[in-house]
Write a protein that holds these residues in place. Structure first.
Motif, PDB file in Angstrom:
ATOM      1  N   GLN A 133       0.788  -1.185   0.109  1.00 50.26           N
ATOM      2  CA  GLN A 133      -0.028   0.010   0.166  1.00 50.26           C
ATOM      3  C   GLN A 133       0.841   1.198  -0.025  1.00 50.26           C
ATOM      4  OE1 GLN A 133      -3.511   0.851  -0.169  1.00 50.26           O
ATOM      5  NE2 GLN A 133      -3.451  -1.443  -0.825  1.00 50.26           N
ATOM      6  N   THR A 134       0.363   2.098  -0.803  1.00 52.11           N
ATOM      7  CA  THR A 134       1.039   3.519  -0.832  1.00 52.11           C
ATOM      8  C   THR A 134      -0.021   4.559  -0.513  1.00 52.11           C
ATOM      9  OG1 THR A 134       0.607   3.830  -3.208  1.00 52.11           O
ATOM     10  CG2 THR A 134       2.641   2.681  -2.591  1.00 52.11           C
ATOM     11  N   ASP A 135       0.437   5.713  -0.508  1.00 49.27           N
ATOM     12  CA  ASP A 135      -0.739   7.071  -0.261  1.00 49.27           C
ATOM     13  C   ASP A 135      -1.645   6.953  -1.498  1.00 49.27           C
ATOM     14  OD1 ASP A 135       0.870   7.588   1.871  1.00 49.27           O
ATOM     15  OD2 ASP A 135       2.102   9.211   1.048  1.00 49.27           O
ATOM     16  N   ASP A 136      -1.162   6.629  -2.487  1.00 53.60           N
ATOM     17  CA  ASP A 136      -2.152   6.551  -3.837  1.00 53.60           C
ATOM     18  C   ASP A 136      -2.731   5.079  -3.997  1.00 53.60           C
ATOM     19  OD1 ASP A 136      -1.295   9.287  -4.217  1.00 53.60           O
ATOM     20  OD2 ASP A 136       0.441   8.585  -5.451  1.00 53.60           O
ATOM     21  N   GLY A 137      -2.655   4.331  -3.036  1.00 51.99           N
ATOM     22  CA  GLY A 137      -3.112   3.165  -3.250  1.00 51.99           C
ATOM     23  C   GLY A 137      -2.118   1.918  -3.364  1.00 51.99           C
ATOM     24  N   ALA A 138      -2.593   0.798  -3.772  1.00 46.78           N
ATOM     25  CA  ALA A 138      -1.747  -0.361  -4.022  1.00 46.78           C
ATOM     26  C   ALA A 138      -0.546  -0.308  -5.051  1.00 46.78           C
ATOM     27  CB  ALA A 138      -2.424  -1.479  -4.299  1.00 46.78           C
ATOM     28  N   ASP A 139       0.768  -0.383  -4.956  1.00 40.79           N
ATOM     29  CA  ASP A 139       1.272  -0.469  -5.894  1.00 40.79           C
ATOM     30  C   ASP A 139       1.295  -1.218  -7.317  1.00 40.79           C
ATOM     31  OD1 ASP A 139       4.447  -1.804  -6.902  1.00 40.79           O
ATOM     32  OD2 ASP A 139       4.876   0.190  -6.048  1.00 40.79           O
ATOM     33  N   LYS A 140       1.689  -0.661  -8.234  1.00 36.00           N
ATOM     34  CA  LYS A 140       1.337  -1.157  -9.636  1.00 36.00           C
ATOM     35  C   LYS A 140       1.806  -2.831  -9.574  1.00 36.00           C
ATOM     36  CE  LYS A 140       5.347   0.565 -11.918  1.00 36.00           C
ATOM     37  NZ  LYS A 140       5.808   1.433 -13.235  1.00 36.00           N
ATOM     38  N   HIS A 141       2.759  -3.275  -8.888  1.00 35.28           N
ATOM     39  CA  HIS A 141       3.180  -4.492  -8.869  1.00 35.28           C
ATOM     40  C   HIS A 141       2.585  -5.323  -8.117  1.00 35.28           C
ATOM     41  CE1 HIS A 141       6.765  -3.385 -11.009  1.00 35.28           C
ATOM     42  NE2 HIS A 141       7.106  -2.385 -10.204  1.00 35.28           N
ATOM     43  N   ALA A 142       1.389  -5.100  -7.184  1.00 34.97           N
ATOM     44  CA  ALA A 142       0.720  -5.840  -6.277  1.00 34.97           C
ATOM     45  C   ALA A 142      -0.109  -6.890  -6.983  1.00 34.97           C
ATOM     46  CB  ALA A 142      -0.084  -4.943  -5.638  1.00 34.97           C
ATOM     47  N   MET A 143      -0.585  -6.309  -7.982  1.00 33.18           N
ATOM     48  CA  MET A 143      -1.638  -7.331  -8.998  1.00 33.18           C
ATOM     49  C   MET A 143      -0.788  -8.695  -9.392  1.00 33.18           C
ATOM     50  SD  MET A 143      -3.960  -6.927 -12.173  1.00 33.18           S
ATOM     51  CE  MET A 143      -5.150  -6.001 -11.415  1.00 33.18           C
ATOM     52  N   LYS A 144       0.566  -8.348  -9.896  1.00 33.37           N
ATOM     53  CA  LYS A 144       1.231  -9.314 -10.381  1.00 33.37           C
ATOM     54  C   LYS A 144       1.536 -10.498  -9.271  1.00 33.37           C
ATOM     55  CE  LYS A 144       5.695  -8.571 -10.556  1.00 33.37           C
ATOM     56  NZ  LYS A 144       7.000  -7.760 -10.965  1.00 33.37           N
ATOM     57  N   TYR A 145       1.800 -10.064  -7.973  1.00 36.46           N
ATOM     58  CA  TYR A 145       2.158 -10.749  -7.297  1.00 36.46           C
ATOM     59  C   TYR A 145       0.840 -11.560  -6.544  1.00 36.46           C
ATOM     60  CZ  TYR A 145       6.595  -8.547  -6.532  1.00 36.46           C
ATOM     61  OH  TYR A 145       7.780  -8.089  -6.758  1.00 36.46           O
ATOM     62  N   ILE A 146      -0.134 -11.023  -6.794  1.00 41.40           N
ATOM     63  CA  ILE A 146      -1.429 -11.746  -6.653  1.00 41.40           C
ATOM     64  C   ILE A 146      -1.838 -12.653  -7.550  1.00 41.40           C
ATOM     65  CG2 ILE A 146      -4.002 -11.427  -6.088  1.00 41.40           C
ATOM     66  CD1 ILE A 146      -3.479  -8.513  -4.964  1.00 41.40           C
ATOM     67  N   LEU A 147      -1.690 -12.553  -8.724  1.00 39.74           N
ATOM     68  CA  LEU A 147      -1.962 -13.286  -9.887  1.00 39.74           C
ATOM     69  C   LEU A 147      -0.853 -14.594  -9.881  1.00 39.74           C
ATOM     70  CD1 LEU A 147      -2.473 -10.817 -12.809  1.00 39.74           C
ATOM     71  CD2 LEU A 147      -4.237 -12.162 -11.300  1.00 39.74           C
ATOM     72  N   VAL A 148       0.102 -14.351  -9.483  1.00 40.91           N
ATOM     73  CA  VAL A 148       1.254 -15.446  -9.210  1.00 40.91           C
ATOM     74  C   VAL A 148       0.392 -16.447  -8.308  1.00 40.91           C
ATOM     75  CG1 VAL A 148       3.422 -16.236  -8.527  1.00 40.91           C
ATOM     76  CG2 VAL A 148       3.182 -14.104  -9.949  1.00 40.91           C
ATOM     77  N   VAL A 149       0.157 -15.951  -7.199  1.00 40.65           N
ATOM     78  CA  VAL A 149      -0.513 -16.917  -6.135  1.00 40.65           C
ATOM     79  C   VAL A 149      -1.827 -17.483  -6.573  1.00 40.65           C
ATOM     80  CG1 VAL A 149      -1.351 -16.977  -3.765  1.00 40.65           C
ATOM     81  CG2 VAL A 149       0.591 -15.631  -4.211  1.00 40.65           C
ATOM     82  N   CYS A 150      -2.545 -16.901  -7.383  1.00 39.90           N
ATOM     83  CA  CYS A 150      -3.827 -17.238  -7.965  1.00 39.90           C
ATOM     84  C   CYS A 150      -3.458 -18.341  -8.952  1.00 39.90           C
ATOM     85  CB  CYS A 150      -4.622 -16.186  -8.565  1.00 39.90           C
ATOM     86  SG  CYS A 150      -5.202 -14.998  -7.449  1.00 39.90           S
ATOM     87  N   GLY A 151      -2.539 -18.086  -9.633  1.00 36.27           N
ATOM     88  CA  GLY A 151      -2.048 -19.262 -10.441  1.00 36.27           C
ATOM     89  C   GLY A 151      -1.526 -20.419  -9.912  1.00 36.27           C
ATOM     90  N   ILE A 152      -1.224 -20.573  -8.790  1.00 39.21           N
ATOM     91  CA  ILE A 152      -1.129 -21.801  -8.222  1.00 39.21           C
ATOM     92  C   ILE A 152      -2.334 -22.432  -7.733  1.00 39.21           C
ATOM     93  CG2 ILE A 152       0.275 -22.848  -6.335  1.00 39.21           C
ATOM     94  CD1 ILE A 152       2.027 -20.483  -6.141  1.00 39.21           C
ATOM     95  N   PHE A 153      -3.244 -21.835  -7.315  1.00 34.51           N
ATOM     96  CA  PHE A 153      -4.271 -22.349  -6.668  1.00 34.51           C
ATOM     97  C   PHE A 153      -5.693 -22.471  -7.563  1.00 34.51           C
ATOM     98  CE2 PHE A 153      -2.324 -20.828  -2.879  1.00 34.51           C
ATOM     99  CZ  PHE A 153      -2.020 -21.810  -1.998  1.00 34.51           C
ATOM    100  N   VAL A 154      -6.043 -21.477  -8.370  1.00 30.82           N
ATOM    101  CA  VAL A 154      -7.257 -21.601  -9.066  1.00 30.82           C
ATOM    102  C   VAL A 154      -7.186 -22.629 -10.023  1.00 30.82           C
ATOM    103  CG1 VAL A 154      -8.484 -20.081 -10.768  1.00 30.82           C
ATOM    104  CG2 VAL A 154      -7.708 -18.974  -8.740  1.00 30.82           C
ATOM    105  N   PRO A 155      -6.269 -22.740 -10.719  1.00 31.55           N
ATOM    106  CA  PRO A 155      -6.158 -24.037 -11.800  1.00 31.55           C
ATOM    107  C   PRO A 155      -6.545 -25.497 -11.315  1.00 31.55           C
ATOM    108  CG  PRO A 155      -4.339 -22.452 -12.374  1.00 31.55           C
ATOM    109  CD  PRO A 155      -4.991 -22.279 -11.115  1.00 31.55           C
ATOM    110  N   LEU A 156      -5.912 -25.641 -10.124  1.00 32.55           N
ATOM    111  CA  LEU A 156      -6.052 -26.766  -9.276  1.00 32.55           C
ATOM    112  C   LEU A 156      -7.431 -27.041  -8.748  1.00 32.55           C
ATOM    113  CD1 LEU A 156      -2.397 -27.112  -7.483  1.00 32.55           C
ATOM    114  CD2 LEU A 156      -3.221 -28.375  -9.312  1.00 32.55           C
TER     115      LEU A 156
END
Length: 423
Positions: A133-156
């Motif tokens: 989190q920053t003063d202007d919202g979440a960092d632009k790289h936050a989604m990338k890390y979230i999608l990586v974690v989702c890529g592990i669980f969601v397909p399975l």
């Protein structure tokens, strides 16, 4: 005595009230809807005793969880990620129950890894959003890390339980909205997901068979039932074995048309037909608790279609009351999250609440015919084992967050009072 009760019932009182109301409704309606299990087992009280025992275990786990400080949830995140990933892979290759590998057994305990994985993904997402989190919202790289974690669980999860994976993705997306992920990134994500959904649906419609084999159940829900008593073991027959079920559900939902009551085929569409009969026969005011008729014809009356039984017995008022309990849970959790000083507990509480509420609302939509039949139980009400206990743990985590938020409010009030006295 009051002190002992206060030590147990810590946290937000409204959340506690919602939990107890849901449990009371669950006990009454599961007892009423378990006539099929009673007939098969020959014991009138066995199903409800088992359900009450599971709720008691869930209550114990909830009390333990609410006494854990939020900072320890962070420590548990990497451990839960490893456990969830390993068990999801395990269930894919060695799962069991009704041709849909959702269960594994460890030390005689059967459980659904997807239930643990859902909470783990919410926990990981909350931690990523809070850390970036920053003063202007979440960092632009936050989604990338979230999608990586989702890529592990969601397909399975999606390979064997597409509806669970879809609802989980919706919750993660809502968490990113709450976590102030840049709108431009969210827009691009919606576009990509839309293309993927179209591609998946096209693949299902092309590769899936038009009709289910005759030796399978007449209703779709039986095949993917979320009953907590596995009755058939076996390995997967391949990824494409689920396409037939998905195609049948899509066809039934998209191409269904009004059929006169006298022309309804109760053998072909048993679940949906009897759910509709249960709703219509309620006559708005309901037949009263324990007086359901359709429970004897709905094989999943105590699970997937319990909301239809609630409407039949409690009428429109009961249906609205149950729906409002989940809405109150969501809005009350939002108020708790708004009081949190730190981002992590706020995101965690909102994610868990949205996880419970979205599943509940989807189950209700299925029961009243507004969504295709899947296999999602009604959280904290449907008869369950793993799912009921895990849902209690989710409530415990929300109560844990409410405790820390309450302390923050008390500290602020004390500081304000001191300032006024000094002035």
């Amino acid at each position: 005595m009051n002190q002992k009760f206060n030590n147990i019932f810590k946290g937000d009182k409204v959340i506690w009230m919602v939990f107890f109301f849901l449990c009371i409704i669950s006990i009454v309606e599961v007892f009423s809807a378990s006539s099929g299990l009673t007939y098969k087992g020959g014991n009138y009280l066995a199903p409800i005793f088992k359900h009450c025992f599971i709720l008691a275990v869930g209550f114990f786990c909830m009390v333990v969880t609410l006494n854990i400080k939020c900072k320890y949830f962070k420590i548990a995140t990497p451990i839960l990620i490893v456990i969830s990933a390993l068990t999801l892979i395990w269930v894919f290759f060695a799962g069991q129950v009704n041709n849909a590998s959702r269960w594994i057994e460890i030390l005689g305990i059967q459980f659904q890894p997807s239930e643990i994985a859902k909470g783990t993904l919410v926990l990981a997402t909350a931690q990523i959003l809070s850390a970036m989190q920053t003063d202007d919202g979440a960092d632009k790289h936050a989604m990338k890390y979230i999608l990586v974690v989702c890529g592990i669980f969601v397909p399975l999860i999606g390979l064997e339980n597409l509806s669970t994976a879809a609802l989980l993705c919706a919750v993660i997306f809502l968490m990113m909205v709450v976590g102030r992920v840049p709108a431009q990134q969210l827009g691009k994500l919606i576009g990509v997901v839309t293309i993927l959904i179209v591609a998946v649906i096209a693949s299902v419609m092309i590769l899936g068979k038009d009709e289910m084999p005759e030796d399978m159940s007449n209703n779709l829900t039986d095949k993917v039932a979320t009953i907590d008593t596995p009755n058939q073991q076996g390995n997967n027959t391949g990824i494409l074995h689920r396409f037939d079920t998905w195609k049948s559900r899509i066809n039934k939902f998209l191409y269904s048309k009004e059929v006169p009551p006298e022309e309804v085929d109760l053998d072909k569409d048993a679940q949906v037909a009897h759910a509709n009969i249960a709703i219509v026969s309620s006559n708005v005011i309901g037949k009263g608790p324990g007086n359901s008729v359709e429970r004897d014809f709905l094989s999943q009356a105590f699970s997937d279609f319990i909301y239809a039984i609630i409407i039949e017995e409690l009428g429109l008022a009961g249906a609205i009351f149950v729906a409002m309990l989940y809405i109150i849970l969501l809005f009350r959790t939002g108020r708790i999250a708004n009081r949190c000083e730190n981002n992590f507990p706020a995101f965690l509480a909102m994610g868990l609440a949205m996880l419970l509420v979205t599943q509940a609302l989807f189950n209700m939509c299925v029961a009243v015919g507004l969504a295709p039949v899947t296999g999602q139980p009604l959280p904290l009400i449907s008869k369950g084992g793993t799912s009921s206990i895990i849902n209690c743990i989710y409530i415990g985590a929300i109560l844990s967050v409410s405790r820390s938020a309450k302390k923050n409010i008390a500290a602020d009030d004390e500081q304000t009072a001191s300032s006024l006295v000094t002035t």
